[in-house]
Write a protein that holds these residues in place. Structure first.
Motif, PDB file in Angstrom:
ATOM      1  N   GLY A  75      21.851 -72.766 -69.705  1.00  0.00           N
ATOM      2  CA  GLY A  75      23.948 -72.185 -69.340  1.00  0.00           C
ATOM      3  C   GLY A  75      24.484 -72.542 -68.004  1.00  0.00           C
ATOM      4  N   PHE A  76      25.630 -73.217 -68.330  1.00  0.00           N
ATOM      5  CA  PHE A  76      26.667 -73.770 -66.771  1.00  0.00           C
ATOM      6  C   PHE A  76      27.839 -72.412 -66.506  1.00  0.00           C
ATOM      7  CE2 PHE A  76      23.753 -76.968 -68.108  1.00  0.00           C
ATOM      8  CZ  PHE A  76      23.962 -78.152 -66.654  1.00  0.00           C
ATOM      9  N   HIS A  77      27.875 -71.851 -65.965  1.00  0.00           N
ATOM     10  CA  HIS A  77      28.592 -71.176 -65.144  1.00  0.00           C
ATOM     11  C   HIS A  77      29.591 -71.276 -64.330  1.00  0.00           C
ATOM     12  CE1 HIS A  77      26.382 -68.682 -67.776  1.00  0.00           C
ATOM     13  NE2 HIS A  77      25.532 -68.439 -67.554  1.00  0.00           N
ATOM     14  N   ASN A  78      31.352 -70.598 -64.205  1.00  0.00           N
ATOM     15  CA  ASN A  78      31.848 -71.145 -63.087  1.00  0.00           C
ATOM     16  C   ASN A  78      31.738 -70.966 -61.650  1.00  0.00           C
ATOM     17  OD1 ASN A  78      34.104 -71.486 -64.841  1.00  0.00           O
ATOM     18  ND2 ASN A  78      34.277 -69.437 -65.259  1.00  0.00           N
ATOM     19  N   ALA A  79      31.653 -72.077 -60.668  1.00  0.00           N
ATOM     20  CA  ALA A  79      30.969 -72.257 -59.608  1.00  0.00           C
ATOM     21  C   ALA A  79      31.974 -70.743 -59.164  1.00  0.00           C
ATOM     22  CB  ALA A  79      31.525 -72.993 -59.052  1.00  0.00           C
ATOM     23  N   SER A  80      31.286 -69.622 -57.709  1.00  0.00           N
ATOM     24  CA  SER A  80      31.777 -69.496 -56.772  1.00  0.00           C
ATOM     25  C   SER A  80      32.058 -70.297 -55.514  1.00  0.00           C
ATOM     26  CB  SER A  80      30.469 -68.570 -56.633  1.00  0.00           C
ATOM     27  OG  SER A  80      29.657 -69.448 -55.317  1.00  0.00           O
ATOM     28  N   GLN A  81      32.804 -69.386 -54.672  1.00  0.00           N
ATOM     29  CA  GLN A  81      33.866 -70.197 -53.574  1.00  0.00           C
ATOM     30  C   GLN A  81      33.274 -70.771 -53.034  1.00  0.00           C
ATOM     31  OE1 GLN A  81      37.485 -68.039 -51.921  1.00  0.00           O
ATOM     32  NE2 GLN A  81      35.783 -67.749 -49.823  1.00  0.00           N
ATOM     33  N   ASP A  82      31.903 -70.429 -52.967  1.00  0.00           N
ATOM     34  CA  ASP A  82      30.771 -71.144 -51.706  1.00  0.00           C
ATOM     35  C   ASP A  82      30.140 -72.300 -52.442  1.00  0.00           C
ATOM     36  OD1 ASP A  82      30.838 -68.933 -49.468  1.00  0.00           O
ATOM     37  OD2 ASP A  82      29.351 -67.846 -49.984  1.00  0.00           O
ATOM     38  N   ASP A  83      29.377 -71.698 -53.761  1.00  0.00           N
ATOM     39  CA  ASP A  83      29.771 -73.193 -54.282  1.00  0.00           C
ATOM     40  C   ASP A  83      30.573 -74.478 -54.435  1.00  0.00           C
ATOM     41  OD1 ASP A  83      26.695 -72.184 -55.008  1.00  0.00           O
ATOM     42  OD2 ASP A  83      27.743 -70.942 -56.937  1.00  0.00           O
ATOM     43  N   TYR A  84      31.852 -73.717 -54.684  1.00  0.00           N
ATOM     44  CA  TYR A  84      32.785 -74.880 -54.791  1.00  0.00           C
ATOM     45  C   TYR A  84      32.822 -75.348 -53.420  1.00  0.00           C
ATOM     46  CZ  TYR A  84      38.223 -76.523 -54.647  1.00  0.00           C
ATOM     47  OH  TYR A  84      38.564 -77.277 -54.155  1.00  0.00           O
ATOM     48  N   LEU A  85      32.809 -74.979 -52.348  1.00  0.00           N
ATOM     49  CA  LEU A  85      32.744 -75.227 -51.050  1.00  0.00           C
ATOM     50  C   LEU A  85      31.704 -76.115 -50.986  1.00  0.00           C
ATOM     51  CD1 LEU A  85      34.629 -72.622 -48.972  1.00  0.00           C
ATOM     52  CD2 LEU A  85      35.483 -74.576 -49.692  1.00  0.00           C
ATOM     53  N   GLU A  86      30.595 -76.040 -50.934  1.00  0.00           N
ATOM     54  CA  GLU A  86      29.188 -76.394 -51.266  1.00  0.00           C
ATOM     55  C   GLU A  86      29.252 -78.057 -51.281  1.00  0.00           C
ATOM     56  OE1 GLU A  86      25.840 -78.059 -49.170  1.00  0.00           O
ATOM     57  OE2 GLU A  86      26.921 -76.455 -48.893  1.00  0.00           O
ATOM     58  N   ILE A  87      29.947 -77.972 -52.870  1.00  0.00           N
ATOM     59  CA  ILE A  87      30.225 -79.350 -53.664  1.00  0.00           C
ATOM     60  C   ILE A  87      31.089 -80.145 -53.000  1.00  0.00           C
ATOM     61  CG2 ILE A  87      30.581 -80.103 -55.934  1.00  0.00           C
ATOM     62  CD1 ILE A  87      30.016 -77.953 -57.581  1.00  0.00           C
ATOM     63  N   VAL A  88      32.400 -79.767 -52.350  1.00  0.00           N
ATOM     64  CA  VAL A  88      33.103 -80.402 -51.603  1.00  0.00           C
ATOM     65  C   VAL A  88      32.599 -81.182 -50.272  1.00  0.00           C
ATOM     66  CG1 VAL A  88      35.012 -80.610 -50.452  1.00  0.00           C
ATOM     67  CG2 VAL A  88      35.725 -79.043 -52.548  1.00  0.00           C
ATOM     68  N   ARG A 141      37.406 -73.355 -60.065  1.00  0.00           N
ATOM     69  CA  ARG A 141      36.142 -73.661 -59.280  1.00  0.00           C
ATOM     70  C   ARG A 141      35.464 -74.953 -60.104  1.00  0.00           C
ATOM     71  NH1 ARG A 141      37.540 -68.989 -56.709  1.00  0.00           N
ATOM     72  NH2 ARG A 141      35.714 -67.763 -57.798  1.00  0.00           N
ATOM     73  N   SER A 142      35.425 -75.740 -60.285  1.00  0.00           N
ATOM     74  CA  SER A 142      33.945 -76.849 -60.735  1.00  0.00           C
ATOM     75  C   SER A 142      34.273 -77.983 -59.690  1.00  0.00           C
ATOM     76  CB  SER A 142      34.611 -76.369 -61.832  1.00  0.00           C
ATOM     77  OG  SER A 142      35.508 -77.786 -61.804  1.00  0.00           O
ATOM     78  N   GLY A 143      32.883 -78.223 -60.215  1.00  0.00           N
ATOM     79  CA  GLY A 143      31.994 -80.091 -59.961  1.00  0.00           C
ATOM     80  C   GLY A 143      33.350 -81.004 -60.174  1.00  0.00           C
ATOM     81  N   ARG A 144      34.018 -80.309 -61.702  1.00  0.00           N
ATOM     82  CA  ARG A 144      35.314 -81.247 -61.877  1.00  0.00           C
ATOM     83  C   ARG A 144      36.298 -81.023 -60.829  1.00  0.00           C
ATOM     84  NH1 ARG A 144      36.002 -80.614 -67.498  1.00  0.00           N
ATOM     85  NH2 ARG A 144      34.474 -82.011 -67.486  1.00  0.00           N
TER      86      ARG A 144
END
Length: 274
Positions: A215-228, A254-257
């Motif tokens: 399963g893949f779930h929506n990114a948290s704010q921290d995860d999103y910023l880490e991807i950026v 908030r996602s990788g895309r």
């Protein structure tokens, strides 16, 4: 008259070459990837995928997929994979990246992407790949079925496990879907007065055929910023934290895309090409 005859000859020659590349013999060991359609196989000379290190916020899923793909590339026992969940969180990118990484490590594996309109032709594809001394990951992206189609899901279940036309030992399937059950589900499934579990079990039976379901779930704010942050570092771009958050807020996700779209905007402003 002679010019017309020459023109017809050139057209016939072109059609013959085209048919030989789509429906004739395919060099299944010569390229990293292929696209399979109802017309046959089309070569892909390079897999378009980000480096595995850039796929962040999905560490557990990344470890599971890369391990499974490495096993397949080495000719070892490997699972069919179902990657389901939130849009834009790297399901498809992870499949492509894992195969490219396995190829870079010397693994004997090719990616074969199958369009959803060509799923019914999988037996023909299996017949070709089963006789090849290599390993293949069949990739079906964003799979879904109409509510009136109950035949194709049943065939797919049979090909995965339990049917006489199951995929060969050197072939495994990787499917992405926004739904864990792949098939649409409704509250009315519970309303069967005879056996309320029958409809539910039938819909879940396809998902149960996959040895690896992630399963893949929506990114948290921290995860999103880490991807950026990872993308910005990779491409030498400066970014503002608040602007990155505002970009995600305006898109409602908030996602990788979404992070990649933000990086694309930054690169465009900086006059860079990604």
């Amino acid at each position: 008259m002679e010019d017309q005859a020459q023109l017809l000859a050139r057209i016939a020659d072109a059609l013959e070459r085209l048919s030989s590349t789509t429906a004739g013999d395919v060099d299944w060991l010569g390229l990293p990837a292929y696209v399979w359609t109802t017309a046959g196989a089309r070569p892909v000379f390079e897999i378009d995928a980000p480096a595995l290190d850039l796929l962040r916020g999905i560490d557990a899923q990344k470890d599971a997929v890369t391990t499974n793909v490495d096993r397949l590339a080495k000719g070892q026992a490997a699972h069919d994979m179902l990657l389901w969940g939130a849009r834009g969180m790297g399901k498809s990118a992870l499949i492509r990246s894992a195969v490219r990484a396995a190829q870079g490590d010397g693994g004997s594996i090719a990616l074969v992407q199958v369009g959803t309109d060509a799923v019914t032709s999988l037996p023909q594809l299996f017949a070709q790949l089963g006789s090849v001394e290599g390993n293949f990951l069949i990739f079906i992206d964003d799979l879904g079925f109409s509510e009136s189609d109950d035949t194709t899901p049943r065939h797919l279940r049979s090909w995965l496990d339990g049917g006489v036309e199951a995929r060969p030992a050197n072939v495994r399937l990787a499917i992405t879907s926004n739904r864990r059950a792949i098939l649409p589900r409704h509250a009315s499934e519970q309303d069967d007065p005879i056996n309320p579990r029958d409809a539910v079990d039938d819909n879940l039976a396809l998902a149960d055929r996959f040895g690896l379901s992630l399963g893949f779930h929506n990114a948290s704010q921290d995860d999103y910023l880490e991807i950026v942050r990872g993308y910005a570092s990779e491409f030498g771009l400066d970014y503002d934290r608040e602007e990155a958050l505002g970009w995600a807020k305006r898109r409602g996700a908030r996602s990788g895309r979404v992070a990649w779209h933000f990086i694309t905007e930054l690169a465009g402003r900086a006059g860079k090409r990604l």
